[in-house]
Design a protein around this motif. Structure first.
Motif, PDB file in Angstrom:
ATOM      1  N   TYR A  41       0.848  -1.173   0.000  1.00 41.43           N
ATOM      2  CA  TYR A  41       0.000   0.000   0.000  1.00 41.43           C
ATOM      3  C   TYR A  41       0.891   1.231   0.000  1.00 41.43           C
ATOM      4  O   TYR A  41       2.061   1.167   0.358  1.00 41.43           O
ATOM      5  CB  TYR A  41      -0.927   0.020   1.211  1.00 41.43           C
ATOM      6  N   ARG A  42       0.338   2.357  -0.387  1.00 38.89           N
ATOM      7  CA  ARG A  42       1.118   3.585  -0.368  1.00 38.89           C
ATOM      8  C   ARG A  42       0.249   4.747   0.089  1.00 38.89           C
ATOM      9  O   ARG A  42      -0.975   4.727  -0.055  1.00 38.89           O
ATOM     10  CB  ARG A  42       1.728   3.887  -1.744  1.00 38.89           C
ATOM     11  N   GLN A  43       0.915   5.757   0.630  1.00 33.95           N
ATOM     12  CA  GLN A  43       0.225   6.939   1.126  1.00 33.95           C
ATOM     13  C   GLN A  43       1.084   8.167   0.863  1.00 33.95           C
ATOM     14  O   GLN A  43       2.210   8.269   1.364  1.00 33.95           O
ATOM     15  CB  GLN A  43      -0.079   6.810   2.616  1.00 33.95           C
ATOM     16  N   ALA A  44       0.567   9.081   0.074  1.00 36.51           N
ATOM     17  CA  ALA A  44       1.224  10.347  -0.190  1.00 36.51           C
ATOM     18  C   ALA A  44       0.803  11.364   0.867  1.00 36.51           C
ATOM     19  O   ALA A  44      -0.262  11.227   1.481  1.00 36.51           O
ATOM     20  CB  ALA A  44       0.876  10.849  -1.586  1.00 36.51           C
ATOM     21  N   PRO A  45       1.619  12.402   1.086  1.00 39.43           N
ATOM     22  CA  PRO A  45       1.260  13.412   2.088  1.00 39.43           C
ATOM     23  C   PRO A  45      -0.107  14.020   1.822  1.00 39.43           C
ATOM     24  O   PRO A  45      -0.404  14.461   0.713  1.00 39.43           O
ATOM     25  CB  PRO A  45       2.369  14.454   1.950  1.00 39.43           C
ATOM     26  N   GLY A  46      -0.952  14.034   2.841  1.00 40.69           N
ATOM     27  CA  GLY A  46      -2.280  14.593   2.719  1.00 40.69           C
ATOM     28  C   GLY A  46      -3.265  13.751   1.945  1.00 40.69           C
ATOM     29  O   GLY A  46      -4.390  14.207   1.700  1.00 40.69           O
ATOM     30  N   LYS A  47      -2.869  12.541   1.559  1.00 45.60           N
ATOM     31  CA  LYS A  47      -3.729  11.664   0.771  1.00 45.60           C
ATOM     32  C   LYS A  47      -4.093  10.416   1.568  1.00 45.60           C
ATOM     33  O   LYS A  47      -3.439  10.065   2.547  1.00 45.60           O
ATOM     34  CB  LYS A  47      -3.049  11.263  -0.536  1.00 45.60           C
ATOM     35  N   GLN A  48      -5.139   9.753   1.123  1.00 41.19           N
ATOM     36  CA  GLN A  48      -5.583   8.522   1.750  1.00 41.19           C
ATOM     37  C   GLN A  48      -4.702   7.359   1.310  1.00 41.19           C
ATOM     38  O   GLN A  48      -4.242   7.311   0.166  1.00 41.19           O
ATOM     39  CB  GLN A  48      -7.046   8.256   1.394  1.00 41.19           C
ATOM     40  N   ARG A  49      -4.471   6.426   2.214  1.00 38.63           N
ATOM     41  CA  ARG A  49      -3.720   5.226   1.867  1.00 38.63           C
ATOM     42  C   ARG A  49      -4.471   4.421   0.821  1.00 38.63           C
ATOM     43  O   ARG A  49      -5.696   4.251   0.904  1.00 38.63           O
ATOM     44  CB  ARG A  49      -3.472   4.378   3.118  1.00 38.63           C
ATOM     45  N   GLU A  50      -3.753   3.890  -0.163  1.00 34.25           N
ATOM     46  CA  GLU A  50      -4.380   3.160  -1.248  1.00 34.25           C
ATOM     47  C   GLU A  50      -3.648   1.858  -1.518  1.00 34.25           C
ATOM     48  O   GLU A  50      -2.446   1.735  -1.294  1.00 34.25           O
ATOM     49  CB  GLU A  50      -4.414   4.005  -2.529  1.00 34.25           C
ATOM     50  N   LEU A  51      -4.387   0.906  -2.026  1.00 32.12           N
ATOM     51  CA  LEU A  51      -3.824  -0.385  -2.402  1.00 32.12           C
ATOM     52  C   LEU A  51      -2.968  -0.241  -3.653  1.00 32.12           C
ATOM     53  O   LEU A  51      -3.374   0.391  -4.632  1.00 32.12           O
ATOM     54  CB  LEU A  51      -4.940  -1.396  -2.656  1.00 32.12           C
ATOM     55  N   VAL A  52      -1.787  -0.848  -3.628  1.00 37.31           N
ATOM     56  CA  VAL A  52      -0.920  -0.927  -4.796  1.00 37.31           C
ATOM     57  C   VAL A  52      -1.045  -2.294  -5.452  1.00 37.31           C
ATOM     58  O   VAL A  52      -1.342  -2.402  -6.645  1.00 37.31           O
ATOM     59  CB  VAL A  52       0.546  -0.633  -4.432  1.00 37.31           C
ATOM     60  N   ALA A  53      -0.815  -3.351  -4.682  1.00 43.67           N
ATOM     61  CA  ALA A  53      -0.866  -4.708  -5.210  1.00 43.67           C
ATOM     62  C   ALA A  53      -1.009  -5.688  -4.063  1.00 43.67           C
ATOM     63  O   ALA A  53      -0.602  -5.404  -2.937  1.00 43.67           O
ATOM     64  CB  ALA A  53       0.383  -5.034  -6.033  1.00 43.67           C
ATOM     65  N   VAL A  54      -1.580  -6.847  -4.353  1.00 50.44           N
ATOM     66  CA  VAL A  54      -1.719  -7.911  -3.374  1.00 50.44           C
ATOM     67  C   VAL A  54      -1.472  -9.239  -4.069  1.00 50.44           C
ATOM     68  O   VAL A  54      -1.762  -9.386  -5.271  1.00 50.44           O
ATOM     69  CB  VAL A  54      -3.111  -7.877  -2.701  1.00 50.44           C
ATOM     70  N   ILE A  55      -0.931 -10.204  -3.330  1.00 52.73           N
ATOM     71  CA  ILE A  55      -0.618 -11.509  -3.893  1.00 52.73           C
ATOM     72  C   ILE A  55      -0.979 -12.585  -2.883  1.00 52.73           C
ATOM     73  O   ILE A  55      -0.712 -12.457  -1.688  1.00 52.73           O
ATOM     74  CB  ILE A  55       0.870 -11.598  -4.310  1.00 52.73           C
ATOM     75  N   THR A  56      -1.588 -13.666  -3.353  1.00 49.07           N
ATOM     76  CA  THR A  56      -1.969 -14.788  -2.511  1.00 49.07           C
ATOM     77  C   THR A  56      -0.824 -15.782  -2.415  1.00 49.07           C
ATOM     78  O   THR A  56       0.140 -15.715  -3.180  1.00 49.07           O
ATOM     79  CB  THR A  56      -3.205 -15.492  -3.070  1.00 49.07           C
ATOM     80  N   PRO A  57      -0.894 -16.735  -1.471  1.00 52.37           N
ATOM     81  CA  PRO A  57       0.154 -17.759  -1.405  1.00 52.37           C
ATOM     82  C   PRO A  57       0.312 -18.549  -2.692  1.00 52.37           C
ATOM     83  O   PRO A  57       1.414 -19.026  -2.988  1.00 52.37           O
ATOM     84  CB  PRO A  57      -0.311 -18.658  -0.254  1.00 52.37           C
ATOM     85  N   GLY A  58      -0.768 -18.705  -3.451  1.00 53.85           N
ATOM     86  CA  GLY A  58      -0.696 -19.419  -4.708  1.00 53.85           C
ATOM     87  C   GLY A  58      -0.216 -18.602  -5.882  1.00 53.85           C
ATOM     88  O   GLY A  58      -0.059 -19.151  -6.978  1.00 53.85           O
ATOM     89  N   GLY A  59       0.015 -17.309  -5.684  1.00 53.62           N
ATOM     90  CA  GLY A  59       0.558 -16.472  -6.732  1.00 53.62           C
ATOM     91  C   GLY A  59      -0.438 -15.629  -7.491  1.00 53.62           C
ATOM     92  O   GLY A  59      -0.052 -14.936  -8.443  1.00 53.62           O
ATOM     93  N   SER A  60      -1.715 -15.663  -7.121  1.00 51.42           N
ATOM     94  CA  SER A  60      -2.691 -14.798  -7.764  1.00 51.42           C
ATOM     95  C   SER A  60      -2.460 -13.356  -7.339  1.00 51.42           C
ATOM     96  O   SER A  60      -2.242 -13.078  -6.164  1.00 51.42           O
ATOM     97  CB  SER A  60      -4.109 -15.226  -7.412  1.00 51.42           C
ATOM     98  N   THR A  61      -2.525 -12.435  -8.284  1.00 48.26           N
ATOM     99  CA  THR A  61      -2.198 -11.038  -8.026  1.00 48.26           C
ATOM    100  C   THR A  61      -3.347 -10.118  -8.393  1.00 48.26           C
ATOM    101  O   THR A  61      -4.156 -10.413  -9.274  1.00 48.26           O
ATOM    102  CB  THR A  61      -0.949 -10.608  -8.804  1.00 48.26           C
ATOM    103  N   THR A  62      -3.391  -8.989  -7.713  1.00 48.32           N
ATOM    104  CA  THR A  62      -4.316  -7.912  -7.988  1.00 48.32           C
ATOM    105  C   THR A  62      -3.552  -6.601  -7.910  1.00 48.32           C
ATOM    106  O   THR A  62      -2.762  -6.398  -6.991  1.00 48.32           O
ATOM    107  CB  THR A  62      -5.481  -7.898  -6.992  1.00 48.32           C
ATOM    108  N   TYR A  63      -3.779  -5.711  -8.875  1.00 47.03           N
ATOM    109  CA  TYR A  63      -3.091  -4.435  -8.942  1.00 47.03           C
ATOM    110  C   TYR A  63      -4.097  -3.299  -9.016  1.00 47.03           C
ATOM    111  O   TYR A  63      -5.196  -3.457  -9.555  1.00 47.03           O
ATOM    112  CB  TYR A  63      -2.171  -4.358 -10.168  1.00 47.03           C
ATOM    113  N   ALA A  64      -3.689  -2.160  -8.499  1.00 41.20           N
ATOM    114  CA  ALA A  64      -4.467  -0.954  -8.694  1.00 41.20           C
ATOM    115  C   ALA A  64      -4.518  -0.629 -10.184  1.00 41.20           C
ATOM    116  O   ALA A  64      -3.494  -0.674 -10.876  1.00 41.20           O
ATOM    117  CB  ALA A  64      -3.863   0.209  -7.924  1.00 41.20           C
TER     118      ALA A  64
END
Length: 121
Positions: free
Chosen positions: A37-60
């Motif tokens: 996840y990432r958060q810029a100054p004055g901004k809300q934290r947002e999802l960048v990417a996530v990965i499961t143990p099996g290797g499935s991925t999700t990206y912003a």
């Protein structure tokens, strides 16, 4: 009880690359999904990417394929390869892991302390 430590942040010029690493340690029973996840100054934290143990991925959707997430389950480590960086990518990047411990069977989201990524124009 569980610690996540990020490394690899820094200052790069637009168009450059960085590779972030995150290692989890402690009395870990199992790690489910891991993400960045990432958060810029004055901004809300947002999802960048996530990965499961099996290797499935999700990206912003806004990343448009510039970032790649990967993991090594045996090493409890997750990476984020960041290519074609833009100034808008400047933020503190946080590692996240959904982890069950030896003491508790239910999962809990653990967070790293964050690593600064700055992209200059």
């Amino acid at each position: 009880q569980v610690q996540l430590v990020e490394s690899g942040g820094g200052l790069v010029q637009a168009g450059g690359s960085l590779r972030l690493s995150c290692a989890a340690s402690g009395r870990i029973s199992r790690i489910n999904a891991m993400g960045w996840y990432r958060q810029a100054p004055g901004k809300q934290r947002e999802l960048v990417a996530v990965i499961t143990p099996g290797g499935s991925t999700t990206y912003a959707s806004s990343l448009k394929g510039r970032f790649t997430i990967s993991r090594d389950n045996a090493k409890n480590t997750v990476w984020l390869q960041m290519d074609s960086l833009k100034p808008e990518d400047t933020a503190v990047y946080y590692c996240n892991g959904r982890i069950s411990t030896m003491a508790f069977g239910n999962e809990y989201d653990y967070w790293g302390q964050g690593t600064q990524v700055t992209v200059s124009s």
